[in-house]
Scaffold this motif. Structure first.
Motif, mmCIF file in Angstrom:
data_model
loop_
_atom_site.group_PDB
_atom_site.id
_atom_site.type_symbol
_atom_site.label_atom_id
_atom_site.label_comp_id
_atom_site.label_asym_id
_atom_site.label_seq_id
_atom_site.Cartn_x
_atom_site.Cartn_y
_atom_site.Cartn_z
ATOM 1 N N SER A 62 -2.011 -1.847 7.877
ATOM 2 C CA SER A 62 -1.005 -2.245 6.897
ATOM 3 C C SER A 62 -0.883 -1.171 5.823
ATOM 4 C CB SER A 62 -1.398 -3.580 6.254
ATOM 5 O OG SER A 62 -0.474 -3.946 5.258
ATOM 6 N N ARG A 65 2.885 -1.123 -0.160
ATOM 7 C CA ARG A 65 4.289 -0.867 -0.491
ATOM 8 C C ARG A 65 4.457 0.314 -1.448
ATOM 9 N NH1 ARG A 65 7.489 -6.100 -2.230
ATOM 10 N NH2 ARG A 65 6.805 -6.575 -0.094
ATOM 11 N N ASN A 66 3.527 0.474 -2.403
ATOM 12 C CA ASN A 66 3.676 1.522 -3.420
ATOM 13 C C ASN A 66 2.895 2.787 -3.098
ATOM 14 O OD1 ASN A 66 1.161 0.327 -3.752
ATOM 15 N ND2 ASN A 66 1.108 0.762 -5.952
#
Length: 430
Positions: A62, A65-66
């Motif tokens: 995974s 996001r940032n």
């Protein structure tokens, strides 16, 4: 108001900087050699706050996001190299006032700004055991450090255990070196006898401490030499023993088993003669060096690159070291490549550059492999680790890029000769 505004701006910039450091970095597309698992052909490495968050095949990891995403396609990523025996940092150790100096600390003489650390970074070395010389039976306490230069040596230390406060081992030596210094024994037999006598004294000191049971009135007078050796006897501090000839190797093992201390055999030039004996002993491991040019001492005349193969075949744990500048820190990969050429397995040779060395420093819980939770110490290579055409392109320590070959100032430490270092950085074995 103007001063207040300036302070606010500075605090904002500081906060932004911290936030940037906290952002996860994701390296994608590289072949990843985690050491503690199979090679990942199309890998993803996620690091944040100085630690490894995740490592695995693309699609199985995974991606935050940032995250700062780094395309490492065509590259090879593996753990930073662990050098179990080095003399970078321009330090020294015991002097000629005696032949046994367990109280001396190499830490007190290392230059944390030494340019030799950049040489190590250029070679992909991220963890190093810096030793005093081997001109004495005991030259002093070693120190385990990360190779990024700092203002103080304390900022570079790697604690083996926060509770014990140990950050190094004890350097011992036998064979030719301790026989040729002032105040030293004249024979190998006397060398062993002197070591044995000091450990007997340490056992008595240890007994007095145990009998005192915390009562300050009954405690023996503080003795720095004895304190160090008690740490050795209690298994908190590993002995790193310089030794070459097969008979000297067995003497080092004999002493360690007599007094029950943990031992790493360093150099072991004639390990191939006693590989089974080493494997069947209680030693932590053997750290070997390869030499690809003539020269040296008569006791090393039978050093061969089959050492890695023979130790592996016997089932002994084996690592590689540079003894820099005996072998330049930039050439540690070459030592393992020569061992593979002589029959050592590729897998064990890669482990010997990383995780095996970490085990011999009691640091395998932090470094030596790419696993979740470990320190984010890794290197980015241009190709196969054992190819003569491969370069170390970047070296990362605790999630920070500490060396980049493309940087004009840093790159010279990969390509420059000895003239880019101070003359005092050259080490001898007295």
């Amino acid at each position: 108001m103007r001063k207040l505004l300036t302070v606010c701006v500075m605090l904002s910039l500081w906060a932004i900087s911290l936030q940037a450091q906290d952002r996860p970095h994701v390296f994608e597309g590289a072949e990843i050699i985690p050491i503690a698992g199979d090679v990942i052909s199309n890998g993803v490495l996620v690091v944040q706050n100085g630690k490894i968050e995740a490592v695995g095949e693309a699609g199985s990891v995974s991606i935050p996001r940032n995250a700062v995403r780094v395309d490492a396609s065509g590259k090879v990523i593996m753990p930073g190299l662990v050098d179990t025996h080095s003399h970078i940092g321009e330090g020294d150790g015991g002097d000629r006032s005696a032949t046994l100096h367990p109280d001396v600390r190499i830490m007190d003489t290392i230059d944390p700004r030494s340019k030799t650390f950049y040489k190590a970074l250029a070679g992909g070395l991220t963890t190093v055991n810096i030793m005093p010389g081997s001109g004495h039976l005991m030259s002093g306490q070693t120190v385990y450090v990360k190779t990024s230069p700092k203002n103080t040596i304390e900022e570079m230390l790697i604690m083996v255990d926060e509770e014990t406060g140990i950050y190094g081992g004890l350097k011992m030596a036998n064979g030719t070196n301790p026989l040729r210094s002032d105040g030293s024994p004249g024979t190998r037999a006397k060398s062993a006898a002197m070591v044995r006598s000091l450990y007997l004294k340490a056992q008595e000191y240890q007994r007095k401490i145990e009998e005192a049971d915390g009562d300050p009135e009954k405690m023996p007078a503080r003795d720095l030499e004895m304190e160090t050796l008690v740490e050795v006897l209690e298994g908190k501090r590993i002995v790193h023993n310089h030794t070459h000839r097969h008979d000297d190797i067995l003497t080092a093992i004999r002493l360690s088993e007599e007094f029950g201390y943990r031992l790493v055999l360093q150099h072991v030039s004639e390990a191939w003669k006693v590989a089974d004996e080493i494997a069947n002993s209680n030693v932590v491991g053997s750290s070997i060096i390869g030499l690809d040019s003539p020269g040296g001492k008569m006791e090393t005349i039978e050093i061969f690159d089959i050492n890695g193969r023979e130790l592996e075949k016997a089932g002994a744990d084996v690592a590689f070291h540079t003894d820099d500048p005996i072998v330049d820190s930039r050439f540690l990969f070459r030592m393992a490549a020569l061992a593979v050429k002589e029959g050592m397995s590729r897998e064990k040779a890669l482990e010997a550059l990383t995780l095996a060395g970490a085990r011999m420093l009691d640091l395998d819980h932090r470094v030596g492999s790419l696993e979740s939770g470990k320190d984010a110490d890794f290197i980015i290579l241009s190709g196969d680790p054992f190819s003569v055409y491969t370069h170390v392109e970047q070296t990362w320590i605790d999630g920070e890029k500490e060396w980049d070959r493309e940087d004009p100032e840093l790159g010279k430490y990969a390509t420059g000769g000895y003239d880019i270092f101070r003359a005092t950085t050259l080490h001898t074995h007295h």
